[in-house]
Scaffold this motif. Structure first.
Motif, PDB file in Angstrom:
ATOM      1  N   PRO A 300      30.708 -99.043 -10.080  1.00  0.00           N
ATOM      2  CA  PRO A 300      30.982 -98.217 -11.267  1.00  0.00           C
ATOM      3  C   PRO A 300      30.961 -99.027 -12.563  1.00  0.00           C
ATOM      4  O   PRO A 300      30.732 -98.481 -13.643  1.00  0.00           O
ATOM      5  N   ARG A 301      31.180-100.323 -12.460  1.00  0.00           N
ATOM      6  CA  ARG A 301      31.129-101.144 -13.673  1.00  0.00           C
ATOM      7  C   ARG A 301      29.713-101.191 -14.251  1.00  0.00           C
ATOM      8  O   ARG A 301      29.522-101.427 -15.435  1.00  0.00           O
ATOM      9  N   PHE A 302      28.721-100.980 -13.385  1.00  0.00           N
ATOM     10  CA  PHE A 302      27.344-101.013 -13.870  1.00  0.00           C
ATOM     11  C   PHE A 302      27.056 -99.819 -14.790  1.00  0.00           C
ATOM     12  O   PHE A 302      26.538 -99.978 -15.900  1.00  0.00           O
ATOM     13  N   SER A 303      27.423 -98.636 -14.346  1.00  0.00           N
ATOM     14  CA  SER A 303      27.180 -97.467 -15.199  1.00  0.00           C
ATOM     15  C   SER A 303      28.074 -97.520 -16.433  1.00  0.00           C
ATOM     16  O   SER A 303      27.662 -97.163 -17.550  1.00  0.00           O
ATOM     17  N   LEU A 330      30.583 -91.063 -21.857  1.00  0.00           N
ATOM     18  CA  LEU A 330      29.176 -91.456 -21.915  1.00  0.00           C
ATOM     19  C   LEU A 330      28.684 -91.895 -20.541  1.00  0.00           C
ATOM     20  O   LEU A 330      27.557 -91.589 -20.132  1.00  0.00           O
ATOM     21  N   GLN A 331      29.546 -92.609 -19.832  1.00  0.00           N
ATOM     22  CA  GLN A 331      29.188 -93.026 -18.469  1.00  0.00           C
ATOM     23  C   GLN A 331      28.878 -91.787 -17.627  1.00  0.00           C
ATOM     24  O   GLN A 331      27.905 -91.766 -16.857  1.00  0.00           O
ATOM     25  N   GLN A 332      29.695 -90.747 -17.805  1.00  0.00           N
ATOM     26  CA  GLN A 332      29.455 -89.522 -17.033  1.00  0.00           C
ATOM     27  C   GLN A 332      28.147 -88.856 -17.420  1.00  0.00           C
ATOM     28  O   GLN A 332      27.428 -88.331 -16.581  1.00  0.00           O
ATOM     29  N   ALA A 333      27.844 -88.920 -18.709  1.00  0.00           N
ATOM     30  CA  ALA A 333      26.563 -88.352 -19.150  1.00  0.00           C
ATOM     31  C   ALA A 333      25.414 -89.078 -18.459  1.00  0.00           C
ATOM     32  O   ALA A 333      24.408 -88.475 -18.082  1.00  0.00           O
ATOM     33  N   MET A 341      18.556 -92.816 -18.685  1.00  0.00           N
ATOM     34  CA  MET A 341      18.861 -93.487 -19.953  1.00  0.00           C
ATOM     35  C   MET A 341      18.683 -92.522 -21.109  1.00  0.00           C
ATOM     36  O   MET A 341      19.428 -92.555 -22.082  1.00  0.00           O
ATOM     37  N   LYS A 342      17.698 -91.646 -20.993  1.00  0.00           N
ATOM     38  CA  LYS A 342      17.496 -90.686 -22.079  1.00  0.00           C
ATOM     39  C   LYS A 342      18.694 -89.743 -22.210  1.00  0.00           C
ATOM     40  O   LYS A 342      19.092 -89.384 -23.318  1.00  0.00           O
ATOM     41  N   ALA A 343      19.269 -89.358 -21.072  1.00  0.00           N
ATOM     42  CA  ALA A 343      20.456 -88.498 -21.128  1.00  0.00           C
ATOM     43  C   ALA A 343      21.610 -89.248 -21.796  1.00  0.00           C
ATOM     44  O   ALA A 343      22.353 -88.688 -22.614  1.00  0.00           O
ATOM     45  N   LEU A 344      21.731 -90.520 -21.451  1.00  0.00           N
ATOM     46  CA  LEU A 344      22.789 -91.321 -22.069  1.00  0.00           C
ATOM     47  C   LEU A 344      22.556 -91.427 -23.581  1.00  0.00           C
ATOM     48  O   LEU A 344      23.479 -91.265 -24.383  1.00  0.00           O
TER      49      LEU A 344
END
Lengths: 535, 429
Positions: A300-303, A330-333, A341-344
């Motif tokens: 989870p630290r990666f996202s 943002l992580q959830q997005a 990445m585009k969603a983020l």
């Protein structure tokens, strides 16, 4: 105070409770275009931002080829990969290329890979699991890899390593590990620290250091203290076992180019012999380096780190400790969007910290302190924005002078070199204003000459409203042309005073030196204006 | 309010451009009246040796079975300072014989890390966090806006936080100079016509008017900081344009070029502090994990340059009756030391105990503060006297920082957290 601000007309969606006031639509579009594409919005795009809102432009910009190109630059600045000096030079590999092209080819391998994944909207986890990479001709000459499509004319193409390295995205790129190299007495620790920092936002080097006397009188005793002394273990337990997973990249001879850039599958467990530490990923034993990518991808630290770094880049600052919830959102997005990445990026663009343009009087001190109401163009973004606008890029002896420091101006313009300068300087200095002046003069003169010679439809910046841009100072068409240039460069229409001043400058120079010099003066002055290089 | 940058009072052009040409604020220019300088008036030169120097080759005359050294090394002493002499490093002897009386060696301070990046940040800031300015930026910021380059940065690590505009970078290949003169514009593959002098002047004038407008439109927040900083930068650039030749620095010309540039900047009153690094690139030239003898060459060049620097400063009149050396404190640092014993590659590895040099103004010379034991570990000292003392303190980066700040009359309190170091009183005059 709160009532006062409300009376001044802050609507609820302006979120007066936080004190952040948003940019107008065209300024927001300018910011978004720069952050997504590294170039300014066109006049037509500005117009549609004003009519349909800046958000209507996002999808198109995420699909623009400039999106991928800009991400390569932006990630390179974030990961500090573009060091001028690498551990090895081109002649070590028997290839005859200049130092700049050699160094940037390696530097851009990992960022090209990440940018391609984002551009194709593949899951961001592929940045640590992909079984392919990106390479140009220089890398293909040096590295054991093959292009997927040898006939593809693109400069950077999909390629695959042939030396038996496992899949692992950037973690398995020779480019990353030539930049973050190791010494025979460092045992991949620096590499492990870089991996933890850039992929997990775990900054092992910045943990508080206990001010205790250091044990041991030789490097051998230090090595044993690393495993026995509690103060050392605090950092080294995770650091050294993570370093242990990278021994496929371990060179027996660290001055030998081929040794350094090749992967050696048979050495994956060699670290254990050297250091006595078993490879592990923060407590999980790693028996094959192929496990590393999936372990990172599922951490989870990666996202969280991806969200944090992206927010930091687009907010122009690091998220503060009390903004944890914002980063989690943002992580959830990112994760619910299938690691897009585009969603983020869309989610970050929607935050008020992104859209802020000024501060209400009721803003808390902490918010005022940390908020960046304007951002300064980074050196690579400055280069791409100026090139798009004027056609000019400052190249000298193969090197992009805004992207290096051997003869270039990167740190003088506030950039980081990854060596003695490790973060961007957000505040302009003497060297910034003089480098901006010369860049502006070059680019201004360049576009003036080119546009005045070009047919109307082929012009970049000057002469978009008239057939003949060699206007006499008293020509009635001058005002409209000045407005168009100003709008394209700064995103706003000049007021009457500004228009008059620009007209005077043009007139004074054009009447003695000709209209090309007049336009060069106008464009270079606008490029030097902070209204151009901040956004 | 935003504390990103604390803008000093804006430069007044009149203050910079005195009658009959340029005179600077006066603070850092020669004056015929004699008086001792205060810390606030003191200039500084910081010399950084990246990679970790081998303290045993010069500063630690420890000849024990626990220290590997070259056959040529011999204990020597000059002007109250014991050091290590060698035919391979004649300039070291030359330096101590000439300048020991003005020099204080700090021995056995503890970094406490052996990772380059961590050690460099610790050495320059006393902490590992990014939110603390380095000692140089703090000192330079005190120079005031009259000085066009609070810190002239030739090369070396810097960690500015509150004071990102305190340093002016020259570039390591003559870049700032070439930008100031316009020669840089010729170094472009795509050619473009240079503006005429009159066009440049008109553009400059309009830029200033537009900058006023930018400032009016950004009264608070980052834009206000940017506007104010841009104005100061433009004013400073205008002054520096007259000195482009003096600012042409190329690191390939080694330390000699750096010393020449620093001397010129100080003589002209252009800078309060100067920062120079010797052996940058990669982990630093001093990172001799193999063939430690490379440090012979490095030390020889370093001490030759220190001789030149001291000679030059001593030959120039200061602002207060004495020489520039009377007003300048030179601090020489490396981020770590090297192990006492050779490794299998005839190199030496990272070592957390090391030395520092304080030379010149404000320094109690002719002495060594701190001590190494036979195994080259640093010993605790009494910071008032500098003598080893079992009940004393181990020296840390915070001690060095507090001492540097004290030399500049800056209260170390806000910068050096309690417990991480105190002023080494013994170093001060």
């Amino acid at each position: 105070m709160v009532t006062l601000v409300l009376l001044l007309g802050c609507t609820a969606d302006r979120a007066p409770q936080t004190g952040l006031l948003p940019l107008g639509q065209s300024a927001l579009a300018r910011r978004m275009s720069i952050d997504l594409r590294g170039i300014l919005p066109t006049t037509e795009e500005l117009r549609s931002a004003e009519s349909a809102g800046a958000d209507s432009l996002i999808d198109g910009w995420l699909a623009d080829p400039h999106f991928e190109a800009h991400l390569v630059d932006a990630l390179a600045e974030d990961w500090l990969v573009r060091a001028d000096e690498l551990k090895l030079e081109a002649d070590e590999f028997g290839v005859d290329i200049d130092a700049y092209t050699f160094a940037r080819s390696f530097a851009n391998e990992p960022t090209r890979l990440m940018a391609r994944i984002a551009a194709e909207d593949r899951p961001w986890t592929e940045t640590v699991t992909a079984d392919w990479t990106m390479a140009n001709h220089t890398l293909a000459e040096i590295l054991p890899l093959e292009f997927e499509d040898p006939a593809d004319p693109a400069e950077w193409r999909v390629a695959r390593y042939t030396d038996g390295r496992p899949a692992g995205g950037v973690v398995m790129t020779s480019g990353l590990w030539l930049r973050y190299s190791t010494t025979l007495f460092n045992y991949n620790r620096g590499r492990a620290a870089a991996l933890a920092q850039y992929l997990l936002c775990v900054d092992i080097a910045s943990r508080p250091v206990a001010f205790v006397a250091f044990p041991g009188t030789s490097s051998i005793e230090q090595e044993s203290a690393v495993h026995t002394e509690p103060t050392c273990i605090a950092c080294h337990a995770s650091l050294d076992s993570l370093a242990g997973t990278l021994f496929g990249f371990w060179p027996f001879e660290d001055e030998d180019g081929v040794e350094v850039v090749r992967y050696h599958p048979e050495r994956e467990r060699y670290g254990e012999i050297l250091t006595g530490v078993s490879p592990a990923y923060f407590g999980t034993p790693v028996t094959s380096a192929a496990q590393l990518g999936p372990l990172i991808a599922n951490d989870p630290r990666f996202s969280m780190c991806t969200a944090q770094r992206t927010a930091a880049r687009l907010w122009g600052r690091q998220p503060a400790d009390d903004e944890y919830a914002k980063v989690v959102a943002l992580q959830q997005a990112l994760t619910t969007g299938g690691f897009s990445m585009k969603a983020l990026l869309r989610a970050v663009l929607a935050t008020e910290d992104y859209r802020v343009g000024s501060l209400a009087e009721n803003a808390e001190d902490a918010v005022v302190d940390r908020t960046r109401t304007v951002r300064v163009l980074s050196t690579t973004t400055l280069a791409s924005a100026v090139e798009d606008l004027t056609g000019f890029r400052w190249i000298w002896e193969q090197a992009d002078e805004l992207d290096g420091d051997v003869t270039g101006y990167r740190v003088l313009l506030g950039g980081a070199d990854g060596n003695t300068v490790r973060s961007q300087n957000p505040t302009p200095t003497v060297s910034h204003v003089v480098a901006m002046q010369r860049l502006a003069e070059l680019a201004g003169a360049y576009v003036a000459e080119a546009d005045l010679a070009a047919a109307r439809g082929d012009r970049r910046l000057i002469g978009t409203t008239v057939d003949d841009a060699a206007l006499a100072p008293d020509d009635e068409a001058l005002a409209a042309e000045l407005i168009a240039v100003h709008r394209r460069m700064l995103g706003v229409t000049p007021d009457a005073d500004e228009r008059a001043e620009l007209g005077e400058l043009y007139g004074a120079v054009a009447s003695t030196e000709g209209s090309e010099a007049g336009w060069a003066a106008v464009v270079s002055t606008l490029l030097r204006d902070p209204a151009f290089w901040t956004y | 309010m935003a504390r990103i940058w604390v803008p000093p009072r804006p430069l007044s052009r009149r203050a910079l451009l005195g009658a009959g040409g340029l005179t600077l604020g006066g603070l850092f220019l020669p004056s015929p009246l004699a008086a001792a300088v205060t810390g606030a008036q003191r200039r500084f030169v910081f010399v950084f040796c990246p990679g970790g120097w081998d303290q045993s080759m010069v500063f630690a005359p420890v000849f024990s079975s626990e220290v590997d050294r070259d056959f040529g090394d011999a204990p020597a002493s000059a002007g109250g300072i014991p050091y290590v002499d060698s035919e391979a490093r004649p300039s070291v002897r030359r330096f101590f014989e000439a300048w020991a009386a003005r020099t204080c060696v700090v021995n056995g301070w503890n970094v406490p890390s052996v990772a380059h990046e961590v050690c460099t940040r610790l050495t320059m800031t006393g902490t590992v966090t990014a939110s603390q300015d380095d000692w140089v930026s703090i000192v330079a910021n005190g120079a005031g806006p009259e000085v066009p380059m609070p810190n002239v940065l030739l090369d070396g690590p810097l960690f500015p936080n509150l004071y990102p505009t305190a340093s002016v970078r020259l570039g390591t290949n003559g870049q700032l100079s070439a930008l100031l003169t316009g020669e840089a514009s010729a170094r472009s593959t795509l050619r473009a016509n240079a503006p005429s002098a009159s066009s440049e002047a008109l553009s400059d004038a309009l830029l200033r008017r537009r900058l006023d407008r930018y400032t009016q439109r950004h009264l608070v927040g980052t834009g206000a900081t940017v506007g104010a900083a841009t104005r100061i930068a433009l004013d400073r650039a205008e002054v520096l344009r007259g000195y482009a030749d003096e600012l042409e620095y190329r690191s390939e010309d080694a330390l000699t070029a750096g010393v020449t540039t620093i001397l010129a900047c100080f003589e002209l009153g252009l800078a309060r502090t100067a920062t120079l690094a010797y052996g940058t690139g990669g982990n630093g030239a001093w990172d001799t994990h193999s063939d430690n003898r490379v440090q012979d060459t490095l030390y020889e060049a370093l001490f030759a340059a220190l001789c030149d620097l001291c000679d030059g400063l001593d030959a120039s009149p200061g602002s207060h009756g004495g020489t520039l050396l009377d007003e300048t404190c030179i601090v020489v640092l490396s981020e770590m030391g090297r192990t006492p014993l050779y490794n299998s590659a005839a190199g030496k590895d990272h070592w957390p105990y090391t030395s520092a040099l304080f030379i010149g103004s404000g320094v109690r010379g002719g002495q060594v503060v701190g001590e190494y034991a036979d195994d080259l570990t640093g010993q605790p000292i009494d910071i008032a006297t500098g003598a080893p003392s079992a009940s004393g303190e181990v020296l840390y980066p915070g001690h060095l920082g507090a001492t540097i700040l004290a030399l500049a009359d800056i209260d170390p309190g806000p910068w050096v957290p309690e417990g991480s170091g105190r002023t080494i009183e013994a170093v001060l005059e």
